[in-house]
Design a protein around this motif. Structure first.
Motif, PDB file in Angstrom:
ATOM      1  N   GLY A  31       0.802  -1.218   0.000  1.00  0.00           N
ATOM      2  CA  GLY A  31       0.000   0.000   0.000  1.00  0.00           C
ATOM      3  C   GLY A  31       0.830   1.261   0.000  1.00  0.00           C
ATOM      4  O   GLY A  31       0.882   1.974  -0.997  1.00  0.00           O
ATOM      5  N   HIS A  32       1.495   1.555   1.120  1.00  0.00           N
ATOM      6  CA  HIS A  32       2.249   2.800   1.232  1.00  0.00           C
ATOM      7  C   HIS A  32       3.721   2.568   1.520  1.00  0.00           C
ATOM      8  O   HIS A  32       4.458   3.527   1.748  1.00  0.00           O
ATOM      9  CB  HIS A  32       1.644   3.678   2.331  1.00  0.00           C
ATOM     10  CG  HIS A  32       1.636   3.045   3.693  1.00  0.00           C
ATOM     11  ND1 HIS A  32       0.606   2.260   4.135  1.00  0.00           N
ATOM     12  CD2 HIS A  32       2.540   3.061   4.698  1.00  0.00           C
ATOM     13  CE1 HIS A  32       0.859   1.834   5.355  1.00  0.00           C
ATOM     14  NE2 HIS A  32       2.035   2.300   5.727  1.00  0.00           N
ATOM     15  N   LEU A  33       4.173   1.330   1.513  1.00  0.00           N
ATOM     16  CA  LEU A  33       5.568   1.057   1.830  1.00  0.00           C
ATOM     17  C   LEU A  33       6.478   1.435   0.668  1.00  0.00           C
ATOM     18  O   LEU A  33       6.046   1.536  -0.485  1.00  0.00           O
ATOM     19  CB  LEU A  33       5.749  -0.425   2.157  1.00  0.00           C
ATOM     20  CG  LEU A  33       4.940  -0.975   3.324  1.00  0.00           C
ATOM     21  CD1 LEU A  33       5.258  -2.450   3.539  1.00  0.00           C
ATOM     22  CD2 LEU A  33       5.205  -0.183   4.599  1.00  0.00           C
ATOM     23  N   SER A  34       7.758   1.617   0.972  1.00  0.00           N
ATOM     24  CA  SER A  34       8.750   1.881  -0.076  1.00  0.00           C
ATOM     25  C   SER A  34       9.221   0.550  -0.645  1.00  0.00           C
ATOM     26  O   SER A  34      10.387   0.175  -0.592  1.00  0.00           O
ATOM     27  CB  SER A  34       9.935   2.666   0.492  1.00  0.00           C
ATOM     28  OG  SER A  34      10.839   3.002  -0.538  1.00  0.00           O
ATOM     29  N   ALA A  35       8.272  -0.186  -1.190  1.00  0.00           N
ATOM     30  CA  ALA A  35       8.515  -1.500  -1.780  1.00  0.00           C
ATOM     31  C   ALA A  35       7.623  -1.611  -3.013  1.00  0.00           C
ATOM     32  O   ALA A  35       6.500  -1.082  -3.019  1.00  0.00           O
ATOM     33  CB  ALA A  35       8.206  -2.613  -0.787  1.00  0.00           C
ATOM     34  N   LEU A  36       8.108  -2.267  -4.031  1.00  0.00           N
ATOM     35  CA  LEU A  36       7.406  -2.285  -5.312  1.00  0.00           C
ATOM     36  C   LEU A  36       7.189  -3.705  -5.811  1.00  0.00           C
ATOM     37  O   LEU A  36       7.982  -4.612  -5.546  1.00  0.00           O
ATOM     38  CB  LEU A  36       8.211  -1.516  -6.371  1.00  0.00           C
ATOM     39  CG  LEU A  36       8.489  -0.038  -6.101  1.00  0.00           C
ATOM     40  CD1 LEU A  36       9.368   0.528  -7.204  1.00  0.00           C
ATOM     41  CD2 LEU A  36       7.186   0.749  -5.998  1.00  0.00           C
ATOM     42  N   THR A  37       6.113  -3.860  -6.560  1.00  0.00           N
ATOM     43  CA  THR A  37       5.864  -5.079  -7.302  1.00  0.00           C
ATOM     44  C   THR A  37       5.571  -4.682  -8.742  1.00  0.00           C
ATOM     45  O   THR A  37       4.930  -3.656  -8.989  1.00  0.00           O
ATOM     46  CB  THR A  37       4.683  -5.873  -6.696  1.00  0.00           C
ATOM     47  OG1 THR A  37       4.422  -7.028  -7.498  1.00  0.00           O
ATOM     48  CG2 THR A  37       3.429  -5.027  -6.627  1.00  0.00           C
ATOM     49  N   LEU A  38       6.077  -5.431  -9.693  1.00  0.00           N
ATOM     50  CA  LEU A  38       5.822  -5.102 -11.097  1.00  0.00           C
ATOM     51  C   LEU A  38       5.699  -6.380 -11.922  1.00  0.00           C
ATOM     52  O   LEU A  38       6.180  -7.452 -11.534  1.00  0.00           O
ATOM     53  CB  LEU A  38       6.923  -4.204 -11.667  1.00  0.00           C
ATOM     54  CG  LEU A  38       8.349  -4.723 -11.766  1.00  0.00           C
ATOM     55  CD1 LEU A  38       8.597  -5.382 -13.122  1.00  0.00           C
ATOM     56  CD2 LEU A  38       9.339  -3.602 -11.554  1.00  0.00           C
ATOM     57  N   GLY A  39       5.036  -6.240 -13.036  1.00  0.00           N
ATOM     58  CA  GLY A  39       4.857  -7.367 -13.935  1.00  0.00           C
ATOM     59  C   GLY A  39       4.845  -6.910 -15.376  1.00  0.00           C
ATOM     60  O   GLY A  39       4.537  -5.747 -15.669  1.00  0.00           O
ATOM     61  N   ALA A  40       5.184  -7.824 -16.277  1.00  0.00           N
ATOM     62  CA  ALA A  40       5.162  -7.545 -17.711  1.00  0.00           C
ATOM     63  C   ALA A  40       4.646  -8.779 -18.438  1.00  0.00           C
ATOM     64  O   ALA A  40       4.963  -9.915 -18.047  1.00  0.00           O
ATOM     65  CB  ALA A  40       6.561  -7.183 -18.203  1.00  0.00           C
ATOM     66  N   TRP A  41       3.874  -8.559 -19.497  1.00  0.00           N
ATOM     67  CA  TRP A  41       3.264  -9.674 -20.232  1.00  0.00           C
ATOM     68  C   TRP A  41       3.284  -9.344 -21.711  1.00  0.00           C
ATOM     69  O   TRP A  41       3.076  -8.199 -22.110  1.00  0.00           O
ATOM     70  CB  TRP A  41       1.824  -9.888 -19.769  1.00  0.00           C
ATOM     71  CG  TRP A  41       1.144 -11.067 -20.401  1.00  0.00           C
ATOM     72  CD1 TRP A  41       0.185 -11.050 -21.366  1.00  0.00           C
ATOM     73  CD2 TRP A  41       1.384 -12.447 -20.105  1.00  0.00           C
ATOM     74  NE1 TRP A  41      -0.194 -12.326 -21.698  1.00  0.00           N
ATOM     75  CE2 TRP A  41       0.524 -13.215 -20.934  1.00  0.00           C
ATOM     76  CE3 TRP A  41       2.235 -13.114 -19.230  1.00  0.00           C
ATOM     77  CZ2 TRP A  41       0.494 -14.605 -20.908  1.00  0.00           C
ATOM     78  CZ3 TRP A  41       2.193 -14.507 -19.203  1.00  0.00           C
ATOM     79  CH2 TRP A  41       1.345 -15.231 -20.029  1.00  0.00           C
ATOM     80  N   HIS A  42       3.561 -10.366 -22.516  1.00  0.00           N
ATOM     81  CA  HIS A  42       3.518 -10.227 -23.974  1.00  0.00           C
ATOM     82  C   HIS A  42       2.376 -11.074 -24.505  1.00  0.00           C
ATOM     83  O   HIS A  42       2.402 -12.302 -24.415  1.00  0.00           O
ATOM     84  CB  HIS A  42       4.840 -10.672 -24.600  1.00  0.00           C
ATOM     85  CG  HIS A  42       4.958 -10.268 -26.044  1.00  0.00           C
ATOM     86  ND1 HIS A  42       4.379 -10.981 -27.067  1.00  0.00           N
ATOM     87  CD2 HIS A  42       5.565  -9.204 -26.627  1.00  0.00           C
ATOM     88  CE1 HIS A  42       4.634 -10.395 -28.221  1.00  0.00           C
ATOM     89  NE2 HIS A  42       5.350  -9.304 -27.982  1.00  0.00           N
ATOM     90  N   ARG A  43       1.369 -10.414 -25.059  1.00  0.00           N
ATOM     91  CA  ARG A  43       0.159 -11.127 -25.469  1.00  0.00           C
ATOM     92  C   ARG A  43       0.382 -12.034 -26.669  1.00  0.00           C
ATOM     93  O   ARG A  43      -0.234 -13.092 -26.770  1.00  0.00           O
ATOM     94  CB  ARG A  43      -0.956 -10.128 -25.771  1.00  0.00           C
ATOM     95  CG  ARG A  43      -1.314  -9.305 -24.552  1.00  0.00           C
ATOM     96  CD  ARG A  43      -2.717  -8.732 -24.568  1.00  0.00           C
ATOM     97  NE  ARG A  43      -2.993  -8.145 -23.263  1.00  0.00           N
ATOM     98  CZ  ARG A  43      -3.419  -8.831 -22.218  1.00  0.00           C
ATOM     99  NH1 ARG A  43      -3.630 -10.128 -22.349  1.00  0.00           N
ATOM    100  NH2 ARG A  43      -3.615  -8.250 -21.054  1.00  0.00           N
TER     101      ARG A  43
END
Length: 887
Positions: free
Chosen positions: A253-265
């Protein structure tokens, strides 16, 4: 190119149909379905931890599951020796990471990315919807985008509406910890870079997508697939991203931590990763996990884990593979605990806006802005930002001297009740950046530069500025005195006045310095129309252009008023307080004469208020707020500070605010220049709009800023930002040279302050407390629960129930914990509470209150405000219910 075809079809269809608003864009980071999905999600119970994994139970069934296995839809990520099991559940568009042990659930973390294959980035073709869209946005004097949104939303702007009217800025992400030397920047595609100039490594400044430039971690080295770049196709929006769909969001939510994702259709492949800071590493370390789903529609079940250090990758190995996820998940838990120490759960300001996902977004963004800002600081030392804005470490040209950095963090911390944490930082600024009686800041600081007692030590930054090397606006002094009073007042109820006493000697020097400057101005032979006014710089960028600016004079006056009042009321120095108060009255008289002489009466009947006294003749009114340096910087800062000082009366406020907003002052509600946006000092506009019930402008700034100035997933905020065009891709706005490292503290805190003020705001000069003054109708579609708003009177909480449409009634509950101080008059304390029918079909007609100590003084059907009087100067707990009826 399936995504582009989908978007173009809808945009062209809307345009062909003559739609009055661009195609609606969904909030992919805070999806509408999340609250319902969350309500039905249960963390499995941990019955036992065994060498084979964990025995989990849910709905009367048991399953044994090892790391990488799935039970009840949850993927087991880690089984710790301490018996704590880490699990993850992915919905389509969001997920949850849960820590549980046989004793129960330890903690859960919201994950802003769900299933990798479900990622669908929003695409824009605003020129396809209307060919002259950007010409109108650039050229319309009354903010074309804002007017579109106001018309679409019936005058109550929303995040979603503003987000549909502009492509987002790129989701650059900051991962940092306040006590670590190195701060880290995470790109849209997972590249991790050092985000600052540190003793460990001074990086080149590189763009987000530039592989190999300042890169510590490259995800391509840890994935089995990476798509080739997509060539631009004629007739389609420019789509140069290799991945068809990408998404970055906060973890926790507000932490200095990230999640990310990438997808190729096209190839049905993708990856997810997450980055968290190690709060125990002084040099700077982040822990990373990265993994690939087995296919579409399934979560990632196996991750690799790495340590990434803030070193020079050309000479040292930055990345070390880890055997398992133990360190990663321990680091996430430790980081959350460190944040909790400041934003104490259940002890600092919080508001639960249950009407929709927008409410959760606002609270997360508000808290995240403070977390990011204090994480950019080097311990207690203020710092302006990352990348090109970095400049701390008490090196030459120390950017930490810029006072607005300190205020921009500490003001919201005080508003949220993190009082001691803020006070520690204010004390640091006073000690290391304000010259002591001997004319120096501590000798242990290598870059200190001697100066007048009580003045700011710029540590050699911009010595060419003519006012003794003063590298900003002189209004800083008045604002500093106000921050000191706010902090001292709050800390008195924490430590009995010890902080105020310890810091007063340095502030005393500043107070006497501004008194001396004012007396010198009074004695000087000033040009006509400027008698008694200071002439000096009003802004960092224009420090070489001193003038008789109203902004600096108004804030010198403001500092005298606030500090003089405090010194008398607190008994700190009644004699100096009386002297400041008396001088403030004389100062106001001089400024009133100067202002009346400078104001230009327009043929339309309105007023033009110039930013300074023009000593060579009348000041020519601006044709637009972007026509010249004077116009742009008046809009950027001078006018904001003039309004924030509380010097102008209501008619002057209306004239100044109305003039700028009718003359190209904003774009999407955001403060603008000719070719870019800049919301760094806009807090003065926010305060004035709310105090004077200019709610359309207040909401346009709040929701325009959160949608189109801050990044929508990572909440990153830079000082300056491009706005023209659908983007250098179809999903990301065009650039003006802004880079991935350029996080800016002063522009980030706006949402924190505005949300708190919308819920609870005390008038700066009279004993009035406004509850829910900035609430739009839609907030009342579900219960509101706000608590721990730290006001100068004490803490305030307010809640409303659901509107009863059948009975046309609504109930509100107010709970005040008053410490008996903060009053400027003999009483009573005025409290206002806004109550609204969310549909807007009816208006409040009458109200009753449950406590005999509280009286209803008025009901305003137009605004929904119920005015209440609490007798005398109340102290202790005061709680009451308000029952409102509507007609």
């Amino acid at each position: 190119m399936l995504s582009c075809v989908r978007l173009l079809t809808s945009a062209l269809a809307a345009a062909a149909a003559g739609a009055a608003f661009p195609p609606a864009q969904d909030d992919v980071h805070y999806p509408a379905e999340e609250r319902q999905e969350r309500a039905g999600l249960a963390v499995p119970a941990v019955l036992q931890v065994t060498p084979a994994g964990a025995v989990l139970a849910s709905q009367g069934q048991n399953e044994t599951c090892g790391v990488g296995g799935t039970a009840f839809g949850w993927v087991v990520l880690d089984v710790g020796a301490d018996g704590v099991v880490v699990m993850e559940y992915d919905f389509k568009r969001w997920g949850m990471v849960a820590y549980a042990s046989p004793a129960g659930v330890v903690r859960t973390f919201r994950k802003g990315v769900g299933l990798t294959s479900a990622i669908e980035r929003p695409l824009y073709d605003l020129r396809g919807w209307r060919a002259d869209y950007w010409a109108r946005a650039y050229g319309d004097a009354d903010d074309y985008i804002k007017q579109l949104v106001l018309n679409e939303t019936g005058g109550e702007p929303t995040f979603a509406a503003f987000a549909s009217a502009m492509a987002p800025k790129e989701d650059y992400g900051l991962v940092a910890h306040k006590d670590s030397a190195t701060k880290f920047s995470v790109s849209t595609f997972g590249h991790i870079k050092t985000g600052n100039f540190t003793p460990l490594y001074t990086p080149p400044v590189g763009r987000n997508e530039s592989a190999g430039v300042n890169v510590l971690f490259d995800p391509r080295n840890y994935t089995s697939y990476w798509p080739p770049a997509v060539a631009h196709q004629a007739g389609q929006p420019d789509q140069t991203l290799a991945w068809t769909d990408v998404k970055t969001a906060r973890l926790g939510g507000h932490l200095s931590a990230l999640t990310l994702g990438a997808w190729h259709r096209g190839d049905e492949k993708g990856f997810q990763m997450a980055v968290v800071p190690n709060v125990t590493h002084p040099g700077g370390e982040v822990l990373v996990r990265i993994g690939e789903p087995a296919g579409a529609g399934v979560p990632v079940t196996h991750y690799e884990y790495m340590s990434v250090l803030g070193v020079d990758p050309a000479h040292e190995d930055a990345v070390t593979r880890l055997a398992d996820g133990g360190r990663f998940y321990a680091a996430l838990l430790a980081h959350a605990a460190a944040v909790d120490e400041v934003l104490v759960p259940g002890g600092t300001f919080d508001v639960d806006l249950q009407y929709g996902a927008e409410g959760q977004r606002l609270m997360d963004m508000a808290r995240a802005a403070m977390v990011d800002s204090w994480s950019i600081f080097e311990g207690l030392e203020p710092n302006y930002g990352t990348g090109v804005y970095w400049g701390g470490g008490f090196a030459g040209s120390d950017h930490g001297a810029l006072y607005l950095e300190t205020e921009s963090l500490d003001q919201p911390l005080l508003l949220y009740g993190a009082t001691a944490f803020a006070a520690e930082r204010v004390a640091f600024y006073l000690k290391y950046f304000i010259h002591d009686a001997d004319g120096v800041t501590p000798a242990s600081v290598p870059s200190n530069v001697p100066g007048r007692p009580g003045t700011i030590d710029w540590h050699g930054w911009k010595t060419y500025c003519p006012w003794d090397g003063f590298a900003d606006g002189l209004a800083d002094y008045g604002r500093l005195l106000q921050l000191y009073v706010d902090t001292a007042t709050a800390m008195t109820h924490v430590d009995g006045g010890a902080w105020a006493a310890a810091t007063w000697p340095r502030v005393n020097l500043t107070a006497r310095y501004i008194l001396e400057l004012r007396q010198n101005a009074t004695n000087a032979s000033a040009p006509a129309g400027a008698q008694g006014m200071l002439r000096g710089p009003a802004e960092h960028d224009t420090c070489t252009q001193p003038e008789y600016y109203f902004s600096i004079n108004f804030f010198f006056w403001r500092g005298m008023v606030v500090l003089g009042r405090y010194l008398v009321e607190s008994g700190t120095d009644a004699a100096l307080g009386a002297a400041l108060t008396a001088e403030a009255a004389a100062y106001k008289a001089d400024l009133t004469v100067a202002l009346d002489a400078a104001v230009v009466r327009l043929p339309s009947g309105g007023l033009f208020i110039p930013p300074y006294v023009n000593t060579t003749g009348p000041f020519a009114p601006f044709h637009t707020m972007i026509e010249s340096t004077d116009a742009e910087y008046s809009n950027f800062r001078y006018y904001s500070e003039m309004l924030m000082s509380q010097f102008l009366n209501a008619s002057m406020v209306t004239a100044l605010s109305g003039f700028r907003e009718a003359h190209s002052a904003t774009l999407s509600g955001i403060n603008r220049y000719a070719d870019h946006l800049d919301d760094m000092p806009s807090v003065g506009y926010a305060l004035t709009d709310l105090l004077h019930n200019r709610l359309e402008s207040f909401w346009a700034l709040l929701f325009g800023h959160t949608a189109n100035y801050q990044a929508r997933g990572t909440f990153g905020s830079s000082e300056q930002l491009a706005y023209l065009g659908d983007g250098y891709t179809a999903s990301i706005r065009e650039r003006i040279g802004d880079i991935d490292l350029a996080f800016c503290v002063p522009s980030a805190s706006l949402v924190s302050i505005m949300l708190r003020w919308a819920v609870a705001l005390e008038h700066p000069d009279v004993d009035e407390l406004y509850l829910l003054r900035g609430a739009p109708h839609r907030w009342y579609a579900a219960p509101i629960a706000a608590s721990h708003a730290a006001t100068r009177f004490g803490t305030a909480a307010v809640s409303t129930g659901a509107f009863d449409a059948a009975r046309r009634t609504q109930a509100a509950h107010v709970a005040l914990a008053l410490h008996g101080a903060g009053y400027h008059t003999a009483g009573p304390l005025t409290v206002t509470v806004k109550v609204l029918d969310p549909s807007g079909a009816t208006r409040v007609a009458a109200a009753t209150v449950s406590s005999p100590a509280v009286a209803v003084a008025g009901v305003d059907a137009e605004t929904g405000v119920v005015t209440l009087l609490v007798a005398g100067r109340p102290t202790g707990d005061v709680a009451f219910d308000v029952a409102a009826s509507f007609a």
